[in-house]
Write a protein that holds these residues in place. Structure first.
Motif, PDB file in Angstrom:
ATOM      1  N   ARG A  30      60.383  53.426 -33.840  1.00 15.50           N
ATOM      2  CA  ARG A  30      59.263  52.847 -33.787  1.00 15.50           C
ATOM      3  C   ARG A  30      58.961  51.693 -32.711  1.00 15.50           C
ATOM      4  NH1 ARG A  30      55.471  50.225 -38.732  1.00 15.50           N
ATOM      5  NH2 ARG A  30      53.486  50.239 -37.639  1.00 15.50           N
ATOM      6  N   ILE A  31      60.041  50.879 -32.400  1.00 12.75           N
ATOM      7  CA  ILE A  31      60.107  50.103 -30.931  1.00 12.75           C
ATOM      8  C   ILE A  31      59.835  50.941 -30.023  1.00 12.75           C
ATOM      9  CG2 ILE A  31      61.580  48.487 -30.031  1.00 12.75           C
ATOM     10  CD1 ILE A  31      62.834  47.801 -32.822  1.00 12.75           C
ATOM     11  N   HIS A  32      60.377  51.937 -29.904  1.00  6.85           N
ATOM     12  CA  HIS A  32      60.383  52.576 -28.716  1.00  6.85           C
ATOM     13  C   HIS A  32      59.201  53.377 -28.302  1.00  6.85           C
ATOM     14  CE1 HIS A  32      61.162  56.601 -26.577  1.00  6.85           C
ATOM     15  NE2 HIS A  32      62.246  55.891 -25.592  1.00  6.85           N
ATOM     16  N   ARG A  33      58.251  53.748 -29.448  1.00  2.75           N
ATOM     17  CA  ARG A  33      57.248  54.177 -29.175  1.00  2.75           C
ATOM     18  C   ARG A  33      56.050  53.032 -29.160  1.00  2.75           C
ATOM     19  NH1 ARG A  33      53.327  54.708 -33.659  1.00  2.75           N
ATOM     20  NH2 ARG A  33      55.144  54.515 -35.221  1.00  2.75           N
ATOM     21  N   GLY A  34      56.457  51.977 -29.771  1.00  2.00           N
ATOM     22  CA  GLY A  34      55.427  50.906 -29.404  1.00  2.00           C
ATOM     23  C   GLY A  34      55.557  50.186 -28.056  1.00  2.00           C
ATOM     24  N   LEU A  35      56.626  50.577 -27.478  1.00  9.13           N
ATOM     25  CA  LEU A  35      56.913  50.064 -25.819  1.00  9.13           C
ATOM     26  C   LEU A  35      56.133  50.837 -24.994  1.00  9.13           C
ATOM     27  CD1 LEU A  35      60.658  49.358 -26.006  1.00  9.13           C
ATOM     28  CD2 LEU A  35      59.116  47.931 -25.169  1.00  9.13           C
ATOM     29  N   ALA A  36      55.908  52.060 -25.524  1.00  7.40           N
ATOM     30  CA  ALA A  36      55.376  53.045 -24.440  1.00  7.40           C
ATOM     31  C   ALA A  36      53.614  52.735 -24.789  1.00  7.40           C
ATOM     32  CB  ALA A  36      55.418  54.266 -24.652  1.00  7.40           C
ATOM     33  N   GLN A  37      53.335  52.364 -25.877  1.00  6.86           N
ATOM     34  CA  GLN A  37      51.863  52.242 -26.097  1.00  6.86           C
ATOM     35  C   GLN A  37      51.414  50.941 -25.608  1.00  6.86           C
ATOM     36  OE1 GLN A  37      52.101  52.585 -30.444  1.00  6.86           O
ATOM     37  NE2 GLN A  37      50.568  54.361 -30.306  1.00  6.86           N
TER      38      GLN A  37
END
Length: 430
Positions: free
Chosen positions: A173-180
């Motif tokens: 989720r952190i990985h996805r949040g970084l991209a967003q």
């Protein structure tokens, strides 16, 4: 790709520019190919004119009943037709040889790029932030207690082999949040246009941005002739492939979040631990397409866009300008952003921002029509990571690690994590 006319006009300058990259003089070889090609074209044009004249005279000889002259002229027409075909074929072969050779030669550096042989000669131009002083020995990202449950290299290796990872739970989720977060910052604050594009491209698109022919081993080709992109620089830059655009439509500032694929040929043994160097990874990529006068200013702007991401994530970094010996194939100048990784106790690259001039545009045949009139000119292109998502994840985890194995997360990320501000020692967000 270089302009053969510019090489004709200043062969010494061309050789001098490439010598700064450690390349031996090439102008004599290129100009010899060019002269042979032009000679064949001229010979073909002369033979074509002779064929045309003879063709007109054939009818006149027939009308006069001059059978001997008729046969002689008809034979001459056939001979000239064969000569034209042969010379055009030879000219085409020479043209392909010249183009292929030009395709293999790297871009010329700008005058103010520092000379040097390798990364040891790169020049730091600024720093931001102060590396945190830990009251314990910091570890690398994959060794942090709260990260281990969500970063599974063993299962990824079972599925795909080495240099892959599976992310789960809070880490995913952190990985996805970084991209967003990166996309929202670039779109909302930096004026870039969000783009979603294919990750499979035709070979001519890889030629357009310089991955082919020289660096084919660094990328993956499918059995049916498509290529997996090593970065969405390929797709975004090639949006103007073969086009003539209006100068008023420039600059075009694009950003895309995509999967990227690299074979990492030649990097055996480098950064094999953790997820620093993977075959499959994600990037938020920026591309600008602009006119000839705006390229260097746009490069400074794009560098600042990438720096702003690191500052918002509270990550110490430094900005360096690459020397001539360390610069990429298509670049005239490159700024690297290096983020501080306490687990390695050093700065590591997280973004490269490059200005390519008209080098890629010549390969793509991408031009713009000047507002003031005159002949169309080649666009100028730039690309830069804004940022590499996996490396940003590594930096966030390592810089935020706590003695108990948890990770304190940057406040800018919390809206993308349901308000969570910590990855716990158990690997869940809280």
């Amino acid at each position: 790709m270089h302009d053969i006319r510019a090489i004709r006009d200043n062969p010494e300058g061309f050789d001098a520019a490439l010598s700064r990259r450690g390349i031996a003089p090439l102008s004599s070889e290129l100009l010899a190919l060019d002269a042979a090609r032009r000679a064949r074209i001229a010979e073909a044009e002369t033979a074509q004119a002779e064929q045309n004249r003879a063709s007109k005279e054939v009818g006149a000889a027939k009308a006069r009943g001059d059978d001997a002259e008729f046969e002689r002229l008809r034979a001459l027409v056939a001979e000239k037709k064969a000569d034209v075909a042969r010379m055009q074929t030879e000219a085409g072969d020479l043209d392909r040889q010249l183009r292929d050779r030009l395709m293999e030669i790297p871009n010329a550096p700008l005058d103010h790029v520092p000379d040097g042989a390798d990364e040891a000669d790169n020049v730091e131009i600024r720093r931001w932030g102060t590396p945190r002083v830990f009251d314990f020995q910091p570890v690398e990202h994959f060794e942090i207690g709260g990260v281990r449950p969500g970063m599974d290299f063993a299962t990824a290796a079972k599925l795909s082999g080495s240099r892959f990872v599976m992310l789960q739970g809070g880490v995913a989720r952190i990985h996805r949040g970084l991209a967003q977060f990166m996309l929202d910052l670039h779109i909302g604050s930096h004026g870039l246009t969000e783009t979603w594009a294919p990750v499979l491209v035709l070979p001519e698109m890889m030629y357009g941005t310089g991955q082919l022919p020289k660096f084919g081993e660094d990328s993956y080709e499918t059995r049916d002739g498509y290529w997996l992109i090593p970065t969405s620089e390929v797709t975004l830059t090639n949006t103007v492939h073969g086009e003539l655009v209006e100068q008023a439509s420039l600059p075009r500032r694009l950003v895309a979040h995509s999967q990227c694929f690299r074979s990492e040929a030649g990097s055996a043994g480098r950064d094999t631990a953790g997820m620093l160097r993977q075959h499959q990874f994600e990037k938020v990529e920026m591309v600008s397409i602009t006119d000839a006068a705006s390229g260097e200013a746009e490069h400074a702007r794009m560098t600042r866009c990438a720096e702003a991401v690191l500052e918002a994530l509270e990550l110490p970094y430094r900005t360096i300008v690459l020397c001539t010996g360390d610069m990429g194939f298509g670049a005239r100048i490159t700024h690297d952003l290096e983020v501080w990784l306490p687990g390695q106790n050093c700065y590591r690259e997280i973004s490269s921002v490059s200005y390519c001039g008209d080098f890629q545009a010549r390969r793509m045949n991408a031009r713009y029509r000047p507002e003031t009139g005159g002949r169309p000119e080649f666009v100028h292109t730039l690309n830069g990571s804004g940022l590499a998502v996996g490396r940003a994840l590594i930096a966030v985890l390592e810089n935020g690690q706590q003695a108990d194995g948890s990770v304190l997360l940057p406040s800018a990320l919390r809206p993308y994590l349901g308000g969570a501000g910590r990855l716990t020692a158990e690997g869940v967000l809280a």
